[in-house]
Design a protein around this motif. Sequence first.
Motif, short mmCIF file in Angstrom:
data_model
loop_
_atom_site.label_atom_id
_atom_site.label_comp_id
_atom_site.label_asym_id
_atom_site.label_seq_id
_atom_site.Cartn_x
_atom_site.Cartn_y
_atom_site.Cartn_z
N TRP A 65 27.45 -4.23 16.86
CA TRP A 65 28.03 -3.63 15.66
C TRP A 65 29.07 -4.56 15.04
O TRP A 65 29.09 -4.76 13.82
CB TRP A 65 28.64 -2.27 16.00
CG TRP A 65 29.35 -1.60 14.87
CD1 TRP A 65 28.97 -1.59 13.55
CD2 TRP A 65 30.56 -0.85 14.94
NE1 TRP A 65 29.87 -0.87 12.80
CE2 TRP A 65 30.85 -0.40 13.63
CE3 TRP A 65 31.41 -0.49 15.98
CZ2 TRP A 65 31.97 0.37 13.34
CZ3 TRP A 65 32.52 0.28 15.71
CH2 TRP A 65 32.80 0.70 14.39
N LYS A 66 29.90 -5.16 15.87
CA LYS A 66 30.92 -6.08 15.36
C LYS A 66 30.27 -7.25 14.62
O LYS A 66 30.72 -7.64 13.53
CB LYS A 66 31.77 -6.60 16.52
CG LYS A 66 32.88 -7.55 16.09
CD LYS A 66 33.73 -7.97 17.28
CE LYS A 66 34.87 -8.89 16.83
NZ LYS A 66 35.75 -9.27 17.97
N ARG A 67 29.20 -7.80 15.18
CA ARG A 67 28.52 -8.93 14.54
C ARG A 67 27.85 -8.50 13.24
O ARG A 67 27.84 -9.25 12.25
CB ARG A 67 27.49 -9.52 15.50
CG ARG A 67 28.11 -10.23 16.70
CD ARG A 67 27.05 -10.62 17.72
NE ARG A 67 27.63 -11.36 18.84
CZ ARG A 67 26.96 -11.67 19.95
NH1 ARG A 67 25.69 -11.29 20.09
NH2 ARG A 67 27.55 -12.34 20.91
N LEU A 68 27.28 -7.29 13.22
CA LEU A 68 26.65 -6.79 12.01
C LEU A 68 27.67 -6.58 10.90
O LEU A 68 27.44 -6.96 9.74
CB LEU A 68 25.91 -5.48 12.30
CG LEU A 68 24.62 -5.60 13.10
CD1 LEU A 68 24.22 -4.26 13.70
CD2 LEU A 68 23.49 -6.15 12.24
N GLU A 115 19.00 -7.29 16.44
CA GLU A 115 19.04 -8.60 15.77
C GLU A 115 20.38 -9.30 15.98
O GLU A 115 20.49 -10.51 15.80
CB GLU A 115 18.76 -8.44 14.27
CG GLU A 115 17.33 -8.14 13.91
CD GLU A 115 16.42 -9.36 13.95
OE1 GLU A 115 16.95 -10.49 13.96
OE2 GLU A 115 15.19 -9.19 13.97
N ALA A 116 21.41 -8.53 16.34
CA ALA A 116 22.72 -9.13 16.62
C ALA A 116 22.77 -9.81 17.98
O ALA A 116 23.75 -10.50 18.29
CB ALA A 116 23.82 -8.07 16.53
N LEU A 169 20.59 0.62 13.72
CA LEU A 169 19.89 1.41 14.73
C LEU A 169 19.43 0.56 15.90
O LEU A 169 19.03 -0.59 15.72
CB LEU A 169 18.69 2.11 14.11
CG LEU A 169 18.96 2.99 12.88
CD1 LEU A 169 17.65 3.60 12.37
CD2 LEU A 169 19.96 4.08 13.21
N ILE A 170 19.47 1.15 17.09
CA ILE A 170 18.95 0.53 18.31
C ILE A 170 17.60 1.17 18.62
O ILE A 170 17.49 2.40 18.65
CB ILE A 170 19.92 0.73 19.49
CG1 ILE A 170 21.22 -0.03 19.25
CG2 ILE A 170 19.26 0.29 20.79
CD1 ILE A 170 21.10 -1.53 19.39
N GLN A 178 27.32 2.47 24.80
CA GLN A 178 26.71 1.30 25.42
C GLN A 178 27.54 0.08 25.04
O GLN A 178 27.65 -0.25 23.85
CB GLN A 178 25.27 1.14 24.94
CG GLN A 178 24.36 2.32 25.24
CD GLN A 178 24.15 2.51 26.73
OE1 GLN A 178 24.08 1.54 27.49
NE2 GLN A 178 24.07 3.76 27.17
N PRO A 179 28.17 -0.60 26.01
CA PRO A 179 29.11 -1.69 25.69
C PRO A 179 28.53 -2.77 24.80
O PRO A 179 29.21 -3.29 23.91
CB PRO A 179 29.49 -2.24 27.07
CG PRO A 179 29.25 -1.11 28.01
CD PRO A 179 28.07 -0.36 27.45
N GLU A 180 27.25 -3.13 25.02
CA GLU A 180 26.66 -4.20 24.21
C GLU A 180 26.52 -3.79 22.75
O GLU A 180 26.54 -4.63 21.84
CB GLU A 180 25.30 -4.63 24.77
CG GLU A 180 24.20 -3.59 24.71
CD GLU A 180 24.20 -2.66 25.91
OE1 GLU A 180 23.17 -1.98 26.13
OE2 GLU A 180 25.21 -2.62 26.64
N ASN A 181 26.40 -2.47 22.49
CA ASN A 181 26.25 -2.02 21.11
C ASN A 181 27.52 -2.25 20.29
O ASN A 181 27.45 -2.46 19.08
CB ASN A 181 25.88 -0.54 21.08
CG ASN A 181 24.45 -0.30 21.55
OD1 ASN A 181 23.70 -1.25 21.78
ND2 ASN A 181 24.08 0.96 21.70
#
Length: 358
Positions: free
Chosen positions: A105-108, A166-167, A143-144, A98-101
């Motif tokens: 993840w990068k922000r987390l 939360e990201a 986790l999503i 999923q592209p948004e994930n």
Amino acid sequence: MKYFECAFCQQQIFFDDTHCRHCHHPIGYSAQEKNMLTFAPLGLNHWQVLNPDTLASFFKPCQNYTQHQVCNWVLAHDSNKTYCASCELTHVLPNLNQPENLLYWKRLEQAKRRFLYLAQRMNMMPRPKKHDDDRYGLRFAFLIPQQGEMVITGHANGLITLNAIEADVVYRETTRVNMGENYRTLLGHFRHESGHYYLDVIQYLHPEFIEEFRQYFGDERQDYAKALEHHYHFGAPEDWQDHFISTYATAHPWEDWAETWAHYLHMMETLETAYYAGLKVQGNGTTLASLNFEECPIGGKDFEHILQNWVTLTFNLNALNRSMGLDDAYPFQLSNTVKDKLRFIHKHVLAKAFGHSV
């Protein structure tokens, strides 16, 4: 945070950058060197360091940079590891199909690295959890939520779970408003949940700690689930600001500790940034104290001076934000009770992480 500069052009660089914005050399943080380094690439995974006096001469980027461009930490080239000291703590990822994930993840990871930077500066860098019964290691699960299922951000037995949604800035800000919070950030989540982790470790290593803990935060043996249910049903008491740093801190002694711990970490990194920037404020001699540094606040022995600097710095941060038409950068009040809790934390950080007695 410390200030860093490019070893090639001497321009200032930032902790999150992957390339110098002036000369475009690759840069990255080495946990081994405790510094941002500048490199001359010799190959895809073979970089020669340009900084003088490093322990190693050649480095390689973390595999999560090579594959996904979500990390800017590096390892010694001869290391048998492929993931850096930050990424090896990540145990579960969201579905990257999923592209948004990938963005979440990068922000987390970005927030996690900043949390770990301070942990390392405070001599409390966690190591990876070796197995489920490992009392000292740490893991992260991002986790999503799936349809019909919730992801509860929290800590249990060295595993910190974060809801990766939360990201999403809109989701996080909407949640902040709906919950009546005045502050909600990814970095704040990492620092709060780390408070639960470190409390578990300290209790296990120093059983005598808990009796003094109860003098400041209350008896943690009260039923946690019932305490949270009461908090969400009735809210915080009207005089909560006299005794707690936030409304959520009123829910249970564990949450009071975690909220105050996170606040202490906010203080330490922000004051360290001001320290290395050479910031000074001339007080008016009456209502506003001066801002000046006699030592780095991290591991500093004079906590009363640290608190005084914090009050002056945050007042001026808020004034600067208001000049830009923004909300206060620091929407908190420190009561005497909260200051005592911060003193307690600082005393034990000095004793257990720096070996200083107060």
